[in-house]
Scaffold this motif. Sequence first.
Motif, PDB file in Angstrom:
ATOM      1  N   GLN A   1       0.851  -1.207   0.000  1.00  6.38           N
ATOM      2  CA  GLN A   1       0.000   0.000   0.000  1.00  6.38           C
ATOM      3  C   GLN A   1       0.882   1.250   0.000  1.00  6.38           C
ATOM      4  OE1 GLN A   1      -3.216   0.231   2.884  1.00  6.38           O
ATOM      5  NE2 GLN A   1      -3.188  -1.996   3.112  1.00  6.38           N
TER       6      GLN A   1
ATOM      7  N   ARG B   1       4.262   5.794  -5.162  1.00  7.94           N
ATOM      8  CA  ARG B   1       4.232   5.853  -6.632  1.00  7.94           C
ATOM      9  C   ARG B   1       3.264   6.936  -7.086  1.00  7.94           C
ATOM     10  NH1 ARG B   1       2.939   0.463  -6.971  1.00  7.94           N
ATOM     11  NH2 ARG B   1       4.910  -0.626  -6.732  1.00  7.94           N
TER      12      ARG B   1
ATOM     13  N   ARG C   1       2.528   1.772  -3.319  1.00  4.90           N
ATOM     14  CA  ARG C   1       1.550   2.303  -4.281  1.00  4.90           C
ATOM     15  C   ARG C   1       1.291   3.786  -4.015  1.00  4.90           C
ATOM     16  NH1 ARG C   1      -4.169  -0.647  -4.251  1.00  4.90           N
ATOM     17  NH2 ARG C   1      -4.303   0.474  -2.288  1.00  4.90           N
TER      18      ARG C   1
END
Length: 263
Positions: free
Chosen positions: A27, A33, A30
């Motif tokens: 998580q 990112r 992500r």
Amino acid sequence: MSNHLSAADSFDKAALSSDLPLPLYLQLARYLRGLIASGKFGHQDALPSERELAERLGVSRVTVRKALRELLDEGLLQQRQGAGTFVNRGPYVEQRLSTLTSFSDDMSSRGLSAGSLWLHRQVTIASPEETLALGLSPGATVSRMQRLRTANDTPMALELAVVPTRFVPDPSEVKGSLYDVLRRRGCTPFRALQRLTAIKLQAEQAEQLGVPEGAPALYIERRTMLEDGTPVEFVRSHYRGDAYDFVVELNLAGGSRVQEVGS
Ligand code: 16G
């Protein structure tokens, strides 16, 4: 210059939840990112330390370390000894698949400066694959040109272009844009067929492109024709997966235009 403090101010603890089925470190990877993709962290910006990230996001340092490892392996972050962790995000290009353009044109239309590093160029007899792709007679000669293509000096793609010598007799004639040379010689690329495949880069290609071994890339084969259908080039390229988005417009079967994708 680092702007990590202002960017770190936007960290949102609520973005991570132990109730979700995805492990926390994934998580967090992500989430980071997303911050990089949205431009909150730019190229060469420093990330806060592991400890600071853990505190701000309310997770353990092990979780932070594992998340950073993911992004380091993807090449999206870089660690510099004693200096910290930095975003490694060069130019990012959204490329339409429906128009035939050259690398130089693509980059200049985005305000980026296109460059080439020559890896290899020679006049040689076409290989059986090239003979077939270019519709040549056995034994025909081609100019084989291998270049690392750069945008603002950042490696973007590795390109092996093969052109029959009747169109480009001497590869050293190509100083900047291959398509400029072809246009000048009256052989304007008119239509192309392209095949794209997702791959993982091998060690040598990864090193040339400045990304970790195994990083994702798109392998693209392009066969380009003149207006009369004569094949003019056969190109095999490796495009960095983290630097490109390929966008295609789809129309309703039957021809009515319903949607514009990507811009
Ligand atoms: C693009 C083309 C390549 C062509 C090159 C010419 C793809 C996949 N490839 O990179 O086929 O040879 O442009 O660029 O789009 P240049 O004129 O800048 O040398």
